[in-house]
Design an enzyme around this catalytic site. Structure first.
Site, PDB file in Angstrom:
ATOM      1  CB  CYS A 113      14.320   3.912 -62.518  1.00 31.53           C
ATOM      2  SG  CYS A 113      12.861   3.701 -63.413  1.00 31.53           S
ATOM      3  CG  HIS A 252      13.501   3.854 -58.641  1.00 28.89           C
ATOM      4  ND1 HIS A 252      12.819   4.821 -58.840  1.00 28.89           N
ATOM      5  CD2 HIS A 252      12.963   2.782 -59.307  1.00 28.89           C
ATOM      6  CE1 HIS A 252      12.151   4.693 -60.007  1.00 28.89           C
ATOM      7  NE2 HIS A 252      12.269   3.302 -59.983  1.00 28.89           N
ATOM      8  CG  ASN A 282       8.499   3.932 -61.074  1.00 23.53           C
ATOM      9  OD1 ASN A 282       9.470   5.108 -61.395  1.00 23.53           O
ATOM     10  ND2 ASN A 282       8.866   2.861 -61.721  1.00 23.53           N
TER      11      ASN A 282
HETATM   12  O1  UT7 Z   1      11.238   1.378 -62.120  1.00 27.17           O
HETATM   13  C1  UT7 Z   1      12.128   0.362 -62.187  1.00 27.17           C
HETATM   14  C2  UT7 Z   1      11.715  -0.912 -62.721  1.00 27.17           C
HETATM   15  N1  UT7 Z   1      10.345  -1.391 -62.569  1.00 27.17           N
HETATM   16  C3  UT7 Z   1      10.062  -2.347 -61.466  1.00 27.17           C
HETATM   17  O2  UT7 Z   1      11.063  -2.646 -60.846  1.00 27.17           O
HETATM   18  C4  UT7 Z   1       8.866  -2.760 -61.239  1.00 27.17           C
HETATM   19  C5  UT7 Z   1       8.693  -4.226 -60.617  1.00 27.17           C
HETATM   20  N2  UT7 Z   1       7.572  -4.971 -60.701  1.00 27.17           N
HETATM   21  C6  UT7 Z   1       6.506  -4.889 -59.813  1.00 27.17           C
HETATM   22  O3  UT7 Z   1       6.685  -3.730 -59.294  1.00 27.17           O
HETATM   23  C7  UT7 Z   1       5.519  -5.881 -59.872  1.00 27.17           C
HETATM   24  O4  UT7 Z   1       6.010  -6.809 -60.569  1.00 27.17           O
HETATM   25  C8  UT7 Z   1       4.063  -5.238 -60.295  1.00 27.17           C
HETATM   26  C9  UT7 Z   1       3.520  -4.265 -59.594  1.00 27.17           C
HETATM   27  C10 UT7 Z   1       4.115  -4.852 -61.851  1.00 27.17           C
HETATM   28  C11 UT7 Z   1       3.199  -6.353 -60.561  1.00 27.17           C
HETATM   29  O5  UT7 Z   1       3.041  -6.884 -59.416  1.00 27.17           O
HETATM   30  P1  UT7 Z   1       3.004  -8.717 -59.252  1.00 27.17           P
HETATM   31  O6  UT7 Z   1       2.834  -8.781 -57.947  1.00 27.17           O
HETATM   32  O7  UT7 Z   1       4.525  -8.988 -59.607  1.00 27.17           O
HETATM   33  O8  UT7 Z   1       1.855  -9.096 -60.190  1.00 27.17           O
HETATM   34  P2  UT7 Z   1       1.707  -9.870 -61.473  1.00 27.17           P
HETATM   35  O9  UT7 Z   1       2.498  -9.279 -62.545  1.00 27.17           O
HETATM   36  O10 UT7 Z   1       2.345 -11.220 -60.850  1.00 27.17           O
HETATM   37  O11 UT7 Z   1       0.438 -10.218 -61.615  1.00 27.17           O
HETATM   38  C12 UT7 Z   1      -0.508 -10.758 -60.624  1.00 27.17           C
HETATM   39  C13 UT7 Z   1      -1.821 -10.778 -61.438  1.00 27.17           C
HETATM   40  C14 UT7 Z   1      -2.034 -11.312 -62.688  1.00 27.17           C
HETATM   41  O12 UT7 Z   1      -3.413 -11.993 -62.848  1.00 27.17           O
HETATM   42  P3  UT7 Z   1      -3.064 -13.495 -62.884  1.00 27.17           P
HETATM   43  O13 UT7 Z   1      -2.395 -13.711 -64.221  1.00 27.17           O
HETATM   44  O14 UT7 Z   1      -2.631 -14.038 -61.718  1.00 27.17           O
HETATM   45  O15 UT7 Z   1      -4.741 -13.772 -63.258  1.00 27.17           O
HETATM   46  C15 UT7 Z   1      -2.406  -9.890 -63.375  1.00 27.17           C
HETATM   47  O16 UT7 Z   1      -2.879 -10.025 -64.355  1.00 27.17           O
HETATM   48  O17 UT7 Z   1      -2.356  -9.307 -61.170  1.00 27.17           O
HETATM   49  C16 UT7 Z   1      -2.866  -8.956 -62.392  1.00 27.17           C
HETATM   50  N3  UT7 Z   1      -2.819  -7.475 -62.500  1.00 27.17           N
HETATM   51  C17 UT7 Z   1      -3.502  -6.813 -62.046  1.00 27.17           C
HETATM   52  N4  UT7 Z   1      -4.996  -6.840 -61.412  1.00 27.17           N
HETATM   53  C18 UT7 Z   1      -5.722  -5.651 -61.122  1.00 27.17           C
HETATM   54  C19 UT7 Z   1      -1.666  -7.007 -63.093  1.00 27.17           C
HETATM   55  N5  UT7 Z   1      -1.839  -5.551 -63.189  1.00 27.17           N
HETATM   56  C20 UT7 Z   1      -3.107  -5.409 -62.477  1.00 27.17           C
HETATM   57  C21 UT7 Z   1      -3.900  -4.379 -62.199  1.00 27.17           C
HETATM   58  N6  UT7 Z   1      -5.260  -4.500 -61.441  1.00 27.17           N
HETATM   59  N7  UT7 Z   1      -3.638  -3.013 -62.298  1.00 27.17           N
END
Ligand code: UT7
Length: 325
Positions: A113, A252, A282
């Site tokens: 990225c 980014h 992204n």
């Molecule tokens: O490009 C450069 C590198 N990339 C990044 O920098 C990406 C950085 N990370 C992020 O943008 C975020 O961490 C994400 C968008 C990937 C995830 O958001 P988050 O607020 O960190 O969510 P999380 O991973 O803590 O997950 C929260 C909950 C989980 O459920 P439980 O375990 O709390 O029951 C996930 O299973 O959200 C759930 N979840 C979803 N729910 C509905 C994860 N993906 C989804 C989804 N739809 N697509």
């Protein structure tokens, strides 16, 4: 020292749109979750017969036209991509042949990225040194080709696209500073396990879905905020400037919450941040490249403005450039 600036920009986004509503039919997710957690509403995907070079070629023609240069005027083409048409030859050679850049040397770089920021910084050195006059830089990705469409943690995030810029010597302004960083100890936070020389393609790697992006989003989120803010501060300091001097940040586009948390750290108002994440998701190296192009086309960048390019990605790698337009 020669002043080096961006004299033309271009982009190409494939036509097919995949909305959050479409994704609701594919995995257990919702438009509400994706919108509030990421800021993404839709993304573009390539057609069956489209690959990275097809997008890169279209973005390159547009950047050349904007720069009022012909393909023969190019001395070097650098393509930043982690999803090239094939392992080799490079995407840049495919672009070189298609546009007829007969004089140009070519290579690709792999900086995920942060690829566009890395490539712009590399291009600057070639022009400053006097080795080359006109350099085309392209950020292009077909992330849909490495996305696991059964994994809701990742498939809602990515999209396909290309952005390009032509760099040359300028009379005033230009790239005032660059800062690049890396930390390979965190390589496992975002990677594709198979398909390279460590784990070549086999039935087992395919059965285990090892050719797709694996990501620990939470950890990356925190690092992205810290390291993008740090990169901005270092690049600004190198340019002898301060956050309040910035007219527009081109970050980014991984997650709107990352971008806004970074802006808060830097005490930057939201209207100084350029966003295209809602439309495209992204697109790795193509995110900053297309955002720069669109900001320019929309009149958000004027002569004399101070622009900050700031990116972070797999590797880990990150970097920032301060540009006086
Ligand atoms: O490009 C450069 C590198 N990339 C990044 O920098 C990406 C950085 N990370 C992020 O943008 C975020 O961490 C994400 C968008 C990937 C995830 O958001 P988050 O607020 O960190 O969510 P999380 O991973 O803590 O997950 C929260 C909950 C989980 O459920 P439980 O375990 O709390 O029951 C996930 O299973 O959200 C759930 N979840 C979803 N729910 C509905 C994860 N993906 C989804 C989804 N739809 N697509």
């Amino acid at each position: 020292m020669k002043k080096v600036g961006i004299i033309g920009v271009g982009e190409y986004l494939p036509k097919k749109v995949l909305t959050n509503k479409d994704l609701e039919k594919m995995v257990d997710t919702s438009d509400e979750w994706i919108t509030t957690r990421t800021g993404i509403k839709q993304r573009r995907l390539v057609a069956k017969n489209e690959a990275a070079s097809d997008l890169a070629i279209k973005a390159s023609y547009q950047a050349l036209e904007d720069a009022r240069l012909k393909p023969e005027d190019l001395d070097l083409i650098i393509v930043a991509s982690i999803t090239g048409d094939m392992p080799f030859p490079s995407v840049s050679c495919l672009v070189q042949n298609a546009i007829g850049a007969k004089k140009a040397a070519c290579f690709d770089i792999s900086a995920a990225c942060a690829g566009f920021v890395y490539a712009v910084t590399i291009a600057k050195q070639f022009i400053e040194s006097g080795l080359y006059k006109n350099v085309l830089v392209v950020g292009v990705e077909v992330l849909s080709s490495v996305t696991d469409w059964k994994d809701r943690n990742t498939c809602v995030l990515f999209g396909d696209g290309a952005g390009a810029a032509v760099l040359s010597q300028v009379k005033s302004g230009g790239i005032l500073s660059s800062y690049l960083g890396s930390d390979g100890s965190k390589k496992d936070l975002l990677y594709i396990p198979a398909g390279g020389s460590r784990l070549p393609v086999s039935k087992e790697t395919i059965d285990n879905r090892m050719h797709y992006i694996k990501m620990q989003g939470n950890e990356l989120f925190k690092l992205a905020v810290t390291l993008m803010a740090e990169a901005a501060q270092i690049a600004l300091k190198k340019a002898g400037l301060d956050c309040k001097d910035i007219d527009l940040v081109i970050p980014h586009q991984a997650n709107i919450r990352i971008i806004m948390a970074m802006a808060k750290k830097l005490k930057l108002p939201e209207d100084k941040i350029y966003l295209n994440i809602a439309k495209y998701g992204n697109m790795s190296s193509a995110s900053t490249a297309t955002a720069l192009c669109e900001a320019k086309k929309e009149g958000r960048i004027k002569k004399g403005d101070i622009i900050l390019l700031d990116a972070f990605g797999a590797g880990l790698v990150w970097g920032a450039c301060v540009i006086k337009w």
